[in-house]
Design an enzyme around this catalytic site. Structure first.
Site, PDB file in Angstrom:
ATOM      1  N   HIS A 194      -0.023  25.585  10.160  1.00 43.84           N
ATOM      2  CA  HIS A 194      -0.940  24.460   9.974  1.00 43.84           C
ATOM      3  C   HIS A 194      -2.013  24.772   8.949  1.00 43.84           C
ATOM      4  O   HIS A 194      -2.455  23.907   8.208  1.00 43.84           O
ATOM      5  CB  HIS A 194      -1.580  24.073  11.311  1.00 43.84           C
ATOM      6  N   ARG A 337      14.722   6.307   5.150  1.00 42.52           N
ATOM      7  CA  ARG A 337      15.945   6.932   5.657  1.00 42.52           C
ATOM      8  C   ARG A 337      15.990   6.774   7.162  1.00 42.52           C
ATOM      9  O   ARG A 337      14.987   7.018   7.846  1.00 42.52           O
ATOM     10  CB  ARG A 337      15.924   8.412   5.283  1.00 42.52           C
ATOM     11  N   ARG A 469      19.939  26.839   5.519  1.00 40.91           N
ATOM     12  CA  ARG A 469      18.679  26.796   4.764  1.00 40.91           C
ATOM     13  C   ARG A 469      17.481  27.244   5.583  1.00 40.91           C
ATOM     14  O   ARG A 469      16.395  27.419   5.056  1.00 40.91           O
ATOM     15  CB  ARG A 469      18.453  25.399   4.168  1.00 40.91           C
ATOM     16  N   CYS A 506      16.630  13.298  -4.232  1.00 41.69           N
ATOM     17  CA  CYS A 506      15.413  13.330  -3.420  1.00 41.69           C
ATOM     18  C   CYS A 506      15.213  14.685  -2.740  1.00 41.69           C
ATOM     19  O   CYS A 506      14.290  14.850  -1.957  1.00 41.69           O
ATOM     20  CB  CYS A 506      15.421  12.203  -2.389  1.00 41.69           C
TER      21      CYS A 506
HETATM   22  C1  PEP Z   1      17.999  16.960   1.322  1.00 44.82           C
HETATM   23  O1  PEP Z   1      18.834  17.412   2.112  1.00 44.82           O
HETATM   24  O2  PEP Z   1      17.936  17.309   0.128  1.00 44.82           O
HETATM   25  C2  PEP Z   1      17.007  15.978   1.791  1.00 44.82           C
HETATM   26  C3  PEP Z   1      16.214  15.352   0.952  1.00 44.82           C
HETATM   27  O3  PEP Z   1      16.917  15.775   3.118  1.00 44.82           O
HETATM   28  P1  PEP Z   1      16.191  16.795   4.138  1.00 44.82           P
HETATM   29  O4  PEP Z   1      15.509  17.849   3.308  1.00 44.82           O
HETATM   30  O5  PEP Z   1      15.261  15.970   4.924  1.00 44.82           O
HETATM   31  O6  PEP Z   1      17.343  17.311   4.907  1.00 44.82           O
HETATM   32 MG    MG Z   2      19.110  16.433   3.976  1.00 45.28          MG
END
Ligand code: PEP
Ligand code: MG
Length: 574
Positions: A194, A337, A469, A506
């Site tokens: 935070h 989304r 990730r 995005c």
């Molecule tokens: C992505 O996977 O690149 C994305 C924009 O969605 P998120 O990071 O919310 O999984």
């Molecule tokens: Mg994603």
């Protein structure tokens, strides 16, 4: 003696100033046994400290600054919840009596138990909350020890001061801001703590996770903080200092110039208009979207409305959130989304245990498995579409039947609204995220049935390279410049162009300056990123000639040597 420390970069910028150390209360306290006749008094002392800490929170809440209200409220709520946890507020009282120990010791033991519980979480965000537990326990401990709250150090106006702390709570950070500290550094903390979140929102250079900076640095030491690289130079020699002073003034000049770009159109040197949108998590984020000159919201991660709470947002609450963003953006596009829950973002009380959560019931798969939740969200989205330029984006599509089912849900929801005579935009655009390699490779199938596409590079890279990730052990393999990723991205952008379906990126790549020209060279014309990145990406666009980058981008695509790819990318960005 000059030395350099490396930590985790939180907020970029360069700060040069003198160290100001603030003391911290460690949880290392004495343990002593109390005679029975003193136990009531000891419990009363604990209760008084608890009450005083609660009062401290009320004072903090009423004095809360307006410049970071949302982050501050969220953190205060969390810290109050932690303080109310029976392990901190009840169990120590009981231990004082049962073990005849002092209040500080009872608190320390239970704070450590609570911290250990947080340490067990697999989710990195939740694991980091043990820092919040420690901060709350320290606040309570200070009351017990008779020196409540942090004493604000005297800011000196003749020199810039850099605050050096073992740990800082978000409240400390917010309190220090009006004292004009040039930067903050801490031994503890991660990028998603935070404190880091608040530091980012305050836009003050900050590096965390420096491990033992507080121990190694002395009061008044000269410091250079390079927020971009997460580097701290202690007592630099003259040439280094001179170089950083130059870099600092260049950086400040650059920021001033970037601010002037707020209302400029993002147009390339050869006159192509590029759309730069912002990613948001909460309706309040739109003030930042506007401040940074984004011309729309390219990704509203609606699942954040569902997190950190015990109940679910009902149709009315969701409708109001979507409507307020659409109305606030005054006709500019707002891509919302549908919730991407599951995997690392779970609804409280409905956590599922899966062997491979990222490959499990997540995003649209979860929507289709929980039709009542999906229907509620679609109704709220469609109703809100009447009040602005809303587009609906479906995450994590992998196959045709899934897409058909989704579109069927949308149609059925529209029908329901028609029957009830509730207005909505009958022409609302439905798009899909391309973030699973299967969707990227079979793009036709999706492009034929959808109005627009958005590439989620964060997941597309994760799934293409088979790298979780969220796992720091394999983070070094997460490579946007892997030839497979480059080919996939260029193919998807090219194919959607051929099919006449608008496409954006995005994922984080869209906001990273290193990739702006590369993506432009692939033919991308719509980018969506964190708001703060919009001005610098705009500047990159303004200095880019599309015909020039096209040739070099093709050369990158023909290369499969990692070193060569990086060399060419540097040339592209020169
Ligand atoms: C992505 O996977 O690149 C994305 C924009 O969605 P998120 O990071 O919310 O999984
Ligand atoms: Mg994603």
């Amino acid at each position: 003696m000059s030395f350099t420390l490396h930590g985790i970069a939180v907020t970029s910028g360069i700060a040069i100033g003198h160290a100001h150390l603030i003391s911290h209360t460690s949880l290392e306290v004495a343990h002593y046994v109390l005679p029975k006749q003193f136990l009531d008094e000891e419990v009363a002392r604990f209760d008084a400290a608890l009450l005083a800490t609660r009062n401290e929170f009320s004072i903090l809440r009423s004095n809360r600054p307006t410049y970071a209200a949302a982050e501050f409220d969220a953190f205060l709520e969390l810290h109050q919840m932690i303080l109310d946890d029976p392990l901190l507020s009840v169990a120590p009282r009981e231990m004082i009596v049962s073990e005849q120990c002092n209040a500080e010791w009872a608190l320390k033991v239970h704070a450590e138990t609570l911290q250990a519980q947080f340490d067990e979480f697999e989710d990195a965000y939740l694991r980091e909350r043990q820092t919040d537990v420690k901060q709350v326990a320290e606040r309570l401990l200070k009351q017990l020890l008779g020196h409540p709250g942090h004493v604000l150090p005297q800011a000196r106006h003749d020199v810039e001061l850099i605050l050096v702390a073992h740990d800082l709570s978000p409240a400390d950070l917010i309190q220090f801001k009006p004292h004009q500290y040039a930067a903050f550094i801490t031994d503890l903390g991660g990028a998603t703590s935070h404190t880091s979140i608040v530091a980012r929102s305050l836009n003050t250079p900050c590096v965390v996770g420096l491990r033992n900076a507080r121990e190694l640095i002395r009061e008044d030491d000269m410091l250079i903080l390079d927020g971009e690289r997460g580097v701290l130079i202690v007592n630099p020699d003259k040439p280094i200092l001179a170089e950083y002073r130059l870099r600092q003034s260049e950086w400040e000049l650059e920021r001033k110039k970037l601010k002037r770009l707020r209302t400029a159109r993002a147009s390339t040197l050869d006159g192509n208009l590029i759309e730069l949108f912002a990613n948001i998590e909460k309706p309040e984020d739109i003030s930042e979207v506007k401040e940074n000159g984004a011309t729309g919201v390219g990704l509203f991660r609606s699942e954040f409305l569902f997190l950190n709470r015990d109940d679910l947002p009902d149709e009315e609450e969701q409708f109001e959130a979507y409507r307020s963003v659409a109305a606030g953006m005054e006709g500019q596009p707002v891509v919302i989304r549908t919730f991407d829950l599951g995997a690392d973002k779970q609804i409280k009380g409905a956590e599922r245990v899966a062997n491979n959560p990222a490959l499990g019931l997540r995003a649209i798969r979860l929507c289709l498995a929980e039709p009542h939740l999906f229907r509620t969200q679609l109704r709220a989205l469609l109703r809100a579409s009447h009040y602005g330029n809303i587009k609906i984006l479906i995450p994590m599509l992998s196959g045709v039947s899934e897409l058909n089912q989704t579109l069927h849900f949308v149609e059925a929801t529209k029908q329901g609204l028609d029957e009830e005579g509730i207005p909505y935009n009958g022409d609302v655009k439905i798009g899909g995220m391309i973030e699973i390699p299967a969707a990227a490779l079979a793009l036709n199938v999706f492009a034929k049935r959808l109005d627009f596409l958005s590439i989620g590079t964060n997941d597309l890279i994760q799934y293409t390279l088979a790298i979780d990730r969220t796992d720091e052990e394999v983070a070094h393999l997460y490579d946007p410049l892997h030839p497979a990723i480059l080919h996939l991205l260029s193919q998807v952008i090219l194919t959607s162009k051929k099919l006449g379906v608008p496409i954006s990126v995005c994922g984080e790549m869209a906001g990273e300056l290193a990739y702006t020209r590369l993506l432009l060279g692939f033919g991308l014309r719509q980018f969506s990123m964190i708001s703060a990145q919009v001005p610098s990406v705009k500047q990159r666009v303004l200095t880019t000639s599309l015909p020039e980058v096209a040739a070099l981008t093709q050369k990158i695509l023909r290369t499969d040597e990692p070193m060569k790819i990086r060399e060419l990318l540097e040339k592209l960005n020169a």
